[in-house]
Scaffold this motif. Structure first.
Motif, PDB file in Angstrom:
ATOM      1  N   TYR A 259     -21.692  13.579  32.348  1.00  0.00           N
ATOM      2  CA  TYR A 259     -22.719  13.708  31.320  1.00  0.00           C
ATOM      3  C   TYR A 259     -22.398  14.882  30.406  1.00  0.00           C
ATOM      4  N   LYS A 260     -22.368  14.608  29.087  1.00  0.00           N
ATOM      5  CA  LYS A 260     -22.130  15.680  28.120  1.00  0.00           C
ATOM      6  C   LYS A 260     -23.091  15.533  26.953  1.00  0.00           C
ATOM      7  N   ASP A 261     -23.249  16.614  26.224  1.00  0.00           N
ATOM      8  CA  ASP A 261     -24.128  16.596  25.072  1.00  0.00           C
ATOM      9  C   ASP A 261     -23.335  16.976  23.824  1.00  0.00           C
ATOM     10  N   CYS A 262     -23.446  16.140  22.779  1.00  0.00           N
ATOM     11  CA  CYS A 262     -22.686  16.395  21.547  1.00  0.00           C
ATOM     12  C   CYS A 262     -22.970  17.788  20.999  1.00  0.00           C
ATOM     13  N   GLY A 263     -24.256  18.170  21.036  1.00  0.00           N
ATOM     14  CA  GLY A 263     -24.635  19.472  20.484  1.00  0.00           C
ATOM     15  C   GLY A 263     -23.943  20.615  21.175  1.00  0.00           C
ATOM     16  N   GLN A 264     -23.608  20.413  22.447  1.00  0.00           N
ATOM     17  CA  GLN A 264     -22.980  21.498  23.186  1.00  0.00           C
ATOM     18  C   GLN A 264     -21.471  21.529  23.028  1.00  0.00           C
ATOM     19  N   ILE A 265     -20.867  20.362  22.782  1.00  0.00           N
ATOM     20  CA  ILE A 265     -19.409  20.378  22.729  1.00  0.00           C
ATOM     21  C   ILE A 265     -18.859  20.613  21.329  1.00  0.00           C
ATOM     22  N   ILE A 266     -19.670  20.379  20.294  1.00  0.00           N
ATOM     23  CA  ILE A 266     -19.087  20.439  18.946  1.00  0.00           C
ATOM     24  C   ILE A 266     -18.733  21.851  18.515  1.00  0.00           C
ATOM     25  N   PHE A 267     -19.576  22.826  18.878  1.00  0.00           N
ATOM     26  CA  PHE A 267     -19.293  24.206  18.473  1.00  0.00           C
ATOM     27  C   PHE A 267     -18.715  24.991  19.631  1.00  0.00           C
ATOM     28  N   LYS A 268     -17.997  26.064  19.268  1.00  0.00           N
ATOM     29  CA  LYS A 268     -17.553  26.986  20.297  1.00  0.00           C
ATOM     30  C   LYS A 268     -18.702  27.905  20.658  1.00  0.00           C
ATOM     31  N   ARG A 269     -18.579  28.497  21.819  1.00  0.00           N
ATOM     32  CA  ARG A 269     -19.630  29.351  22.322  1.00  0.00           C
ATOM     33  C   ARG A 269     -19.882  30.559  21.420  1.00  0.00           C
ATOM     34  N   ASN A 270     -18.811  31.063  20.811  1.00  0.00           N
ATOM     35  CA  ASN A 270     -18.964  32.292  20.023  1.00  0.00           C
ATOM     36  C   ASN A 270     -19.333  32.024  18.567  1.00  0.00           C
ATOM     37  N   GLN A 271     -19.770  30.803  18.269  1.00  0.00           N
ATOM     38  CA  GLN A 271     -20.078  30.496  16.868  1.00  0.00           C
ATOM     39  C   GLN A 271     -21.528  30.749  16.517  1.00  0.00           C
ATOM     40  N   ASN A 272     -22.254  31.389  17.437  1.00  0.00           N
ATOM     41  CA  ASN A 272     -23.607  31.830  17.127  1.00  0.00           C
ATOM     42  C   ASN A 272     -24.554  30.683  16.784  1.00  0.00           C
ATOM     43  N   VAL A 273     -24.492  29.614  17.563  1.00  0.00           N
ATOM     44  CA  VAL A 273     -25.335  28.465  17.268  1.00  0.00           C
ATOM     45  C   VAL A 273     -26.475  28.339  18.274  1.00  0.00           C
ATOM     46  N   LEU A 274     -26.673  29.352  19.104  1.00  0.00           N
ATOM     47  CA  LEU A 274     -27.751  29.385  20.084  1.00  0.00           C
ATOM     48  C   LEU A 274     -27.673  28.187  21.020  1.00  0.00           C
ATOM     49  N   MET A 275     -28.606  27.212  20.893  1.00  0.00           N
ATOM     50  CA  MET A 275     -28.624  26.113  21.868  1.00  0.00           C
ATOM     51  C   MET A 275     -27.579  25.046  21.568  1.00  0.00           C
ATOM     52  N   GLY A 276     -26.908  25.128  20.410  1.00  0.00           N
ATOM     53  CA  GLY A 276     -25.887  24.142  20.085  1.00  0.00           C
ATOM     54  C   GLY A 276     -26.174  23.432  18.774  1.00  0.00           C
ATOM     55  N   GLY A 277     -25.417  22.381  18.513  1.00  0.00           N
ATOM     56  CA  GLY A 277     -25.563  21.660  17.264  1.00  0.00           C
ATOM     57  C   GLY A 277     -26.721  20.672  17.315  1.00  0.00           C
ATOM     58  N   SER A 278     -27.150  20.218  16.134  1.00  0.00           N
ATOM     59  CA  SER A 278     -28.168  19.171  16.069  1.00  0.00           C
ATOM     60  C   SER A 278     -27.955  18.412  14.771  1.00  0.00           C
ATOM     61  N   GLY A 279     -28.835  17.470  14.516  1.00  0.00           N
ATOM     62  CA  GLY A 279     -28.728  16.702  13.284  1.00  0.00           C
ATOM     63  C   GLY A 279     -28.017  15.386  13.491  1.00  0.00           C
ATOM     64  N   CYS A 280     -28.247  14.457  12.544  1.00  0.00           N
ATOM     65  CA  CYS A 280     -27.596  13.145  12.613  1.00  0.00           C
ATOM     66  C   CYS A 280     -26.095  13.298  12.705  1.00  0.00           C
ATOM     67  N   GLY A 281     -25.560  14.241  11.943  1.00  0.00           N
ATOM     68  CA  GLY A 281     -24.118  14.399  11.853  1.00  0.00           C
ATOM     69  C   GLY A 281     -23.503  14.856  13.154  1.00  0.00           C
ATOM     70  N   CYS A 282     -24.301  15.475  14.012  1.00  0.00           N
ATOM     71  CA  CYS A 282     -23.777  15.992  15.275  1.00  0.00           C
ATOM     72  C   CYS A 282     -23.255  14.862  16.153  1.00  0.00           C
ATOM     73  N   SER A 283     -24.134  13.905  16.466  1.00  0.00           N
ATOM     74  CA  SER A 283     -23.691  12.804  17.320  1.00  0.00           C
ATOM     75  C   SER A 283     -22.715  11.904  16.573  1.00  0.00           C
ATOM     76  N   ALA A 284     -22.924  11.747  15.256  1.00  0.00           N
ATOM     77  CA  ALA A 284     -22.062  10.853  14.477  1.00  0.00           C
ATOM     78  C   ALA A 284     -20.624  11.358  14.442  1.00  0.00           C
ATOM     79  N   THR A 285     -20.442  12.654  14.230  1.00  0.00           N
ATOM     80  CA  THR A 285     -19.074  13.154  14.121  1.00  0.00           C
ATOM     81  C   THR A 285     -18.396  13.244  15.487  1.00  0.00           C
ATOM     82  N   VAL A 286     -19.167  13.556  16.529  1.00  0.00           N
ATOM     83  CA  VAL A 286     -18.553  13.606  17.858  1.00  0.00           C
ATOM     84  C   VAL A 286     -18.117  12.205  18.288  1.00  0.00           C
ATOM     85  N   LEU A 287     -19.005  11.225  18.068  1.00  0.00           N
ATOM     86  CA  LEU A 287     -18.654   9.850  18.429  1.00  0.00           C
ATOM     87  C   LEU A 287     -17.428   9.378  17.650  1.00  0.00           C
TER      88      LEU A 287
END
Lengths: 338, 123, 148
Positions: A259-287
């Motif tokens: 089990y993985k979450d797009c919001g968590q894998i798209i950004f690196k940890r040090n990119q200051n995104v707090l809980m991770g990515g969101s938005g339509c583009g998040c799942s769309a670009t990861v997929l």
């Protein structure tokens, strides 16, 4: 032919395939974990336009054109364009569609739009109503921030539970002909609202919807979480995906390492995104980057892709309404495992 | 010229007010607008009960630069104008005392709004 | 009603699940940045009084605030203020810099929607409540002083 139906799941008999895909992202995403997998990384946040809204439009256009090219088709072959985004009245999608000579149907499922349009597109192709359908969605950090949160230059701190809207767009071409990963079934989700009113905690607001959709999916398809190489949720973020794991465990399903979450894998940890990515583009670009590539190469055989959306507006939030969530899921299988 | 310890007092008092503001941000998830409104009302209140001038004597910029000072001068303007011109003062006093700050903020915002463009956060 | 129980339970579960971040660094940053801005104000004020001794203290404060408002607006325009604000939190919101930033940032943002309905109309989406509440409260104070 009578279609086989579960409670919420549609099974496809005629093998609708994803014959072309494309992902385009902004500069910040281009520095993230998946930078080698995206089809295109644009360094200009404006995408060469005067406003961010116009830029987002161009992003969808480029994604769509890229996907059509990837499928080795011309625009004449596309019989229907399904698309949606986060802006009011889904202007990015509709204005992008204005450029092309193809029928267009706008869809809105907030951040679940990618899964929703894929599911709808697969239904239409599988039912024989259309031969080839294009599905796309996009989100842009700056347009979303302007619409939902605060002006860009306001000097305020982001709450620790907030997520970072991904600047990016993904497009897929689904067709009954050609070759590519196959969409085997789709589970449409119900709207769930567990009374979360904090608009900066989308993960918690969407997790219940994700749970209902997953459970409905496992029951309808008589599968278990272990049956998939990858179970991918859209943009629950760190907190939301932890909550989902807890909720699923409560109901007797154990989500493991697959089990993985797009919001968590798209950004690196040090990119200051707090809980991770969101938005339509998040799942769309990861997929449309790493997941489909690995499905094509055969590294993944069976992927459950579930995008989640928070169905709120600024008005409903100001009126103190809680945030309802929705989640749609599609199963995509590699062509090679037949 | 003031003695150096005045600057220390300014630093400590101003910092403490911001510290309290940050506690509100963390504990209550207040947005910028709510924080500003809270502190302006606090300033109006302090002036109304007559405490502000004494605090201002001691803290100087430590309380005048935070938006509390803005609220206080609104209230002070209203009070003084009521004393000098009666009922009309209720209407004219507050805003005319703060006219400089408000007009400056609007003017500079307008000018820089014309000149500059909003950029995406790059953090 | 079952839903309400479930929602309540879920909300408290989520509240407990949110990772507790240490508040001290952000409190410390707010403290020293806010303190420095106030010291800067004091320095300005003292310099104004030193160079123009004929000025009243009230006018000197007005000039000081206008200078700080100008700097905050300029930094907002240059795209620096949001970075300082993200670091200092209330340290830049509570001083008059926050007021200035809250007017300039929407002005920049809504420029594309036109000068009249974009920039001018949206300038007060954050500062509007501040001016309205401050004005109304000061008028109430005025009314009270009229009768006392």
């Amino acid at each position: 032919m009578k279609r086989e139906l579960g409670q919420q799941t549609v099974f496809f008999k005629n093998k609708p395939k994803i014959i072309g895909h494309y992902s385009i992202v902004g500069p910040k995403e281009g520095k993230g974990n998946l930078r080698e997998y995206f089809s295109e990384i644009e360094q200009d946040d404006f995408f060469g336009q005067k406003t961010y809204e116009k830029g987002e439009r161009v992003m969808i256009e480029r994604a769509l054109e890229g996907a059509v090219k990837d499928a080795n088709l011309s625009f004449d072959d596309i019989k229907l364009f399904l698309s949606g985004d986060l802006l009011n009245q889904i202007i990015s999608s509709s204005y992008a569609a204005r450029k092309y000579d193809i029928p267009y149907a706008g869809v809105f499922g907030a951040c679940s739009t990618m899964a929703e349009s894929l599911a709808l597109g697969a239904c239409l192709v599988d039912g024989g109503h259309f031969e080839t359908v294009a599905c796309a969605t996009s989100s842009h950090f700056s347009t979303a921030e302007r619409q939902f949160r605060t002006p860009l230059e306001l000097g305020s701190q982001r709450p620790p539970t907030s997520q970072w809207t991904v600047t990016g767009s993904g497009a897929d071409i689904i067709s009954s002909k050609g070759s590519g990963p196959i969409i085997t079934c789709a589970t449409f989700g119900k709207v769930a609202d567990f009374g979360i009113t904090d608009v900066n905690n989308m993960g918690a607001a969407m997790a219940p919807a994700a749970m209902y959709t997953l459970i409905a999916h496992f029951k309808d398809t008589k599968t278990k979480p272990e049956d998939y190489d990858l179970i991918l949720s859209g943009d629950l973020g760190k907190l939301g995906s932890e909550i989902l794991i807890d909720l699923m465990e409560d109901k007797g399903y154990k989500l493991g390492l697959n089990y993985k979450d797009c919001g968590q894998i798209i950004f690196k940890r040090n990119q200051n995104v707090l809980m991770g990515g969101s938005g339509c583009g998040c799942s769309a670009t990861v997929l449309n980057s790493i997941v489909l590539k690995k499905l094509i190469t055969g590294e993944y055989k069976r992927v459950l892709f579930m995008a989640t959306g928070a169905l709120l507006s600024t008005l409903s939030a100001q009126q103190g309404e809680s945030v309802p969530g929705v989640a749609h899921a599609v199963v995509i299988e590699g062509e090679k495992n037949e | 010229m003031n003695d150096w310890y005045v600057y220390l007092i300014v630093f400590l008092t101003g910092g403490t007010i911001c510290f309290i503001g940050q506690i509100l941000v963390i504990k209550t998830k207040m947005t910028t607008a709510r924080i500003l409104v809270t502190f302006v009302l606090l300033g109006v209140f302090l002036q109304a009960v007559g405490l502000f001038d004494a605090i201002s004597q001691f803290c100087k910029a430590g309380i005048n630069v935070p938006i509390i000072g803005f609220g206080a001068s609104l209230a002070k303007g209203a009070i003084n104008a009521v004393k000098s011109s009666g009922i009309l003062g209720i209407f004219t006093g507050g805003l005319s005392a703060c006219a400089g700050g408000i007009a400056a903020a609007i003017f500079f915002a307008f000018i820089f709004g014309i000149i500059f463009k909003a950029k995406t956060k790059k953090m | 009603m079952q839903d309400e129980v479930r929602n309540k339970k879920y909300n408290s579960y989520v509240e407990a699940k949110i990772a507790k971040t240490h508040a001290w660094p952000s409190l410390f940053n707010a403290f020293w940045v806010g303190g420095l801005i106030c010291v800067f104000g004091q320095v300005c004020n003292d310099l104004i009084l030193m160079w123009f001794p004929s000025i009243s203290t009230q006018s000197a404060w007005a000039y000081t605030l206008i200078i700080i408002i100008f700097i905050a607006a300029l930094l907002t325009g240059l795209g620096v203020f949001d970075k300082i604000g993200a670091f200092a939190g209330a340290g830049t919101i509570v001083p008059i810099t926050g007021f200035s930033n809250s007017i300039t940032s929407p002005a920049l943002d809504f420029k594309n929607e036109g000068i009249i309905f974009g920039m001018c109309a949206k300038m007060f989406i954050i500062a509007g409540p501040v001016i309205v509440s401050g004005t109304v409260a000061s008028m109430i104070v005025g009314i009270i002083y009229l009768f006392v």
